[in-house]
Design a protein around this motif. Sequence first.
Motif, PDB file in Angstrom:
ATOM      1  N   ALA A 153       0.826  -1.218   0.000  1.00 60.95           N
ATOM      2  CA  ALA A 153       0.000   0.000   0.000  1.00 60.95           C
ATOM      3  C   ALA A 153       0.857   1.263   0.000  1.00 60.95           C
ATOM      4  CB  ALA A 153      -0.920  -0.014   1.214  1.00 60.95           C
ATOM      5  N   ARG A 154       1.986   1.196   0.684  1.00 63.68           N
ATOM      6  CA  ARG A 154       2.859   2.362   0.770  1.00 63.68           C
ATOM      7  C   ARG A 154       3.387   2.783  -0.589  1.00 63.68           C
ATOM      8  NH1 ARG A 154       8.505   2.584   4.331  1.00 63.68           N
ATOM      9  NH2 ARG A 154       8.763   4.859   4.233  1.00 63.68           N
ATOM     10  N   ASN A 155       3.508   1.852  -1.511  1.00 64.09           N
ATOM     11  CA  ASN A 155       4.145   2.112  -2.804  1.00 64.09           C
ATOM     12  C   ASN A 155       3.188   1.917  -3.973  1.00 64.09           C
ATOM     13  OD1 ASN A 155       6.662   2.445  -1.428  1.00 64.09           O
ATOM     14  ND2 ASN A 155       6.878   0.215  -1.354  1.00 64.09           N
ATOM     15  N   ALA A 156       1.913   2.126  -3.718  1.00 65.70           N
ATOM     16  CA  ALA A 156       0.896   1.780  -4.712  1.00 65.70           C
ATOM     17  C   ALA A 156       1.046   2.539  -6.028  1.00 65.70           C
ATOM     18  CB  ALA A 156      -0.492   2.041  -4.120  1.00 65.70           C
TER      19      ALA A 156
ATOM     20  N   GLY B  93       8.577  -1.985   2.511  1.00 59.94           N
ATOM     21  CA  GLY B  93       7.188  -2.183   2.118  1.00 59.94           C
ATOM     22  C   GLY B  93       6.330  -2.707   3.248  1.00 59.94           C
ATOM     23  N   TYR B  94       6.946  -3.480   4.142  1.00 60.53           N
ATOM     24  CA  TYR B  94       6.196  -4.073   5.253  1.00 60.53           C
ATOM     25  C   TYR B  94       6.105  -3.173   6.474  1.00 60.53           C
ATOM     26  CZ  TYR B  94       5.684  -8.801   3.333  1.00 60.53           C
ATOM     27  OH  TYR B  94       5.307  -9.888   2.582  1.00 60.53           O
ATOM     28  N   THR B  95       7.163  -2.446   6.789  1.00 60.72           N
ATOM     29  CA  THR B  95       7.190  -1.757   8.078  1.00 60.72           C
ATOM     30  C   THR B  95       7.916  -0.419   8.006  1.00 60.72           C
ATOM     31  OG1 THR B  95       7.841  -1.967  10.416  1.00 60.72           O
ATOM     32  CG2 THR B  95       9.305  -2.976   8.795  1.00 60.72           C
ATOM     33  N   MET B  96       7.519   0.497   8.881  1.00 64.89           N
ATOM     34  CA  MET B  96       8.177   1.792   9.001  1.00 64.89           C
ATOM     35  C   MET B  96       9.391   1.735   9.916  1.00 64.89           C
ATOM     36  SD  MET B  96       6.408   3.752   7.033  1.00 64.89           S
ATOM     37  CE  MET B  96       7.030   5.376   7.486  1.00 64.89           C
ATOM     38  N   PHE B  97       9.520   0.687  10.720  1.00 62.59           N
ATOM     39  CA  PHE B  97      10.640   0.583  11.646  1.00 62.59           C
ATOM     40  C   PHE B  97      11.951   0.464  10.881  1.00 62.59           C
ATOM     41  CE2 PHE B  97       7.241  -1.553  14.295  1.00 62.59           C
ATOM     42  CZ  PHE B  97       7.070  -0.497  15.170  1.00 62.59           C
ATOM     43  N   LYS B  98      12.954   1.248  11.299  1.00 59.45           N
ATOM     44  CA  LYS B  98      14.248   1.217  10.629  1.00 59.45           C
ATOM     45  C   LYS B  98      15.397   0.996  11.612  1.00 59.45           C
ATOM     46  CE  LYS B  98      15.054   4.008   7.165  1.00 59.45           C
ATOM     47  NZ  LYS B  98      15.179   5.250   6.361  1.00 59.45           N
ATOM     48  N   ALA B  99      15.139   0.259  12.677  1.00 57.43           N
ATOM     49  CA  ALA B  99      16.228  -0.107  13.585  1.00 57.43           C
ATOM     50  C   ALA B  99      17.258  -0.906  12.799  1.00 57.43           C
ATOM     51  CB  ALA B  99      15.684  -0.936  14.748  1.00 57.43           C
ATOM     52  N   ARG B 100      18.527  -0.541  12.920  1.00 59.09           N
ATOM     53  CA  ARG B 100      19.558  -1.185  12.116  1.00 59.09           C
ATOM     54  C   ARG B 100      19.741  -2.653  12.486  1.00 59.09           C
ATOM     55  NH1 ARG B 100      22.902   1.682   8.962  1.00 59.09           N
ATOM     56  NH2 ARG B 100      24.740   0.452   9.464  1.00 59.09           N
ATOM     57  N   TRP B 101      19.553  -2.987  13.758  1.00 58.90           N
ATOM     58  CA  TRP B 101      19.697  -4.394  14.153  1.00 58.90           C
ATOM     59  C   TRP B 101      18.652  -5.261  13.461  1.00 58.90           C
ATOM     60  CZ3 TRP B 101      15.571  -6.714  16.657  1.00 58.90           C
ATOM     61  CH2 TRP B 101      14.642  -5.875  17.290  1.00 58.90           C
ATOM     62  N   LEU B 102      17.508  -4.665  13.153  1.00 56.17           N
ATOM     63  CA  LEU B 102      16.452  -5.374  12.432  1.00 56.17           C
ATOM     64  C   LEU B 102      16.734  -5.374  10.927  1.00 56.17           C
ATOM     65  CD1 LEU B 102      13.561  -6.629  12.176  1.00 56.17           C
ATOM     66  CD2 LEU B 102      12.723  -4.262  12.040  1.00 56.17           C
ATOM     67  N   LEU B 103      16.905  -4.180  10.344  1.00 62.13           N
ATOM     68  CA  LEU B 103      17.009  -4.080   8.891  1.00 62.13           C
ATOM     69  C   LEU B 103      18.327  -4.632   8.352  1.00 62.13           C
ATOM     70  CD1 LEU B 103      15.406  -0.625   8.016  1.00 62.13           C
ATOM     71  CD2 LEU B 103      14.328  -2.857   8.306  1.00 62.13           C
ATOM     72  N   GLU B 104      19.453  -4.192   8.905  1.00 68.22           N
ATOM     73  CA  GLU B 104      20.733  -4.664   8.382  1.00 68.22           C
ATOM     74  C   GLU B 104      20.986  -6.118   8.773  1.00 68.22           C
ATOM     75  OE1 GLU B 104      22.091  -3.195   6.143  1.00 68.22           O
ATOM     76  OE2 GLU B 104      21.644  -1.071   6.360  1.00 68.22           O
TER      77      GLU B 104
END
Length: 295
Positions: A59-62, A127-138
Amino acid sequence: MRDEFRIFYTLDGEHALPDTRDANRNGVPDKVEDVATQLVVGRRIFSEVMGLTHPMRQARNARTASIDVFLLKMEKGNGRSYDEATNYRLGIDGPQGHCALRIDLLNSHSNQNVSPAHELFHQYQYGYTMFKARWLLEGTARWAEYALRAGVGAERSLPATLPALQAQVFAESYAASAMWNRLASLLDPEGGLELPPDLARITYVDGSPVVRDNQLRGAAFMKALFEALGPLDRQVSARNGWAAFDWKEEDQRSPAHDAEIFREVLQVVRALARRSGAATAAEMQAFLALQATLP
């Protein structure tokens, strides 16, 4: 252009492609062709094999029409993936421009470096989440590299105390992959992706395989995790009065979300561990017990 990917490069100026070899003499530098091939293979694995929702279908990138990839001289790092769709009105797109997701890649890394797939996985995450914690994303993007790389990623015993969780996970970025790899190993010890034969056979220009093996562990775990994080960040948006897809950058990266994200991780792990039998292992029990000690 290859499928949804538009690859931009130049042979002149500051960002000129350093290596312009064209072994198959098709008019496209091997570097460009190999990047496009890796991106297509990565997308097929992430979407077709793992079942993740394509970033352009979120939805964010529709309103997006492509994923644009720029090969550039970069001062730092091998790549960057932008989390917001942009209409930057390149001259080739006419007066109305063209809404796209964007990835920048270093134009001088080795042709088969897995940075394109790593940065593409970031687009799936965004696309799934707004969270950008590096431990999660990287950490999870480093895990995803092994969809193409040989073997499985390095792992270490799961943290069993809050100080260990802080030091080994929350304070890390790429190195947090050791936790994600360990969870993947415990929840999916057999591992293995069921690759379509045609996908497994795809090669780079020099004939080497794009996918080195099918040993990726934890694909179902990662899918369940990111499907759980979307609803969680909607709850955070509602609680704080933020627009669902318009968080400030500092709010996306804030460590204030770490404990809440990690609780969601534990819930997903607990459900999968029960099904796989991993919940009985002492290491897993100590890890899941962190739930009661989180702030």
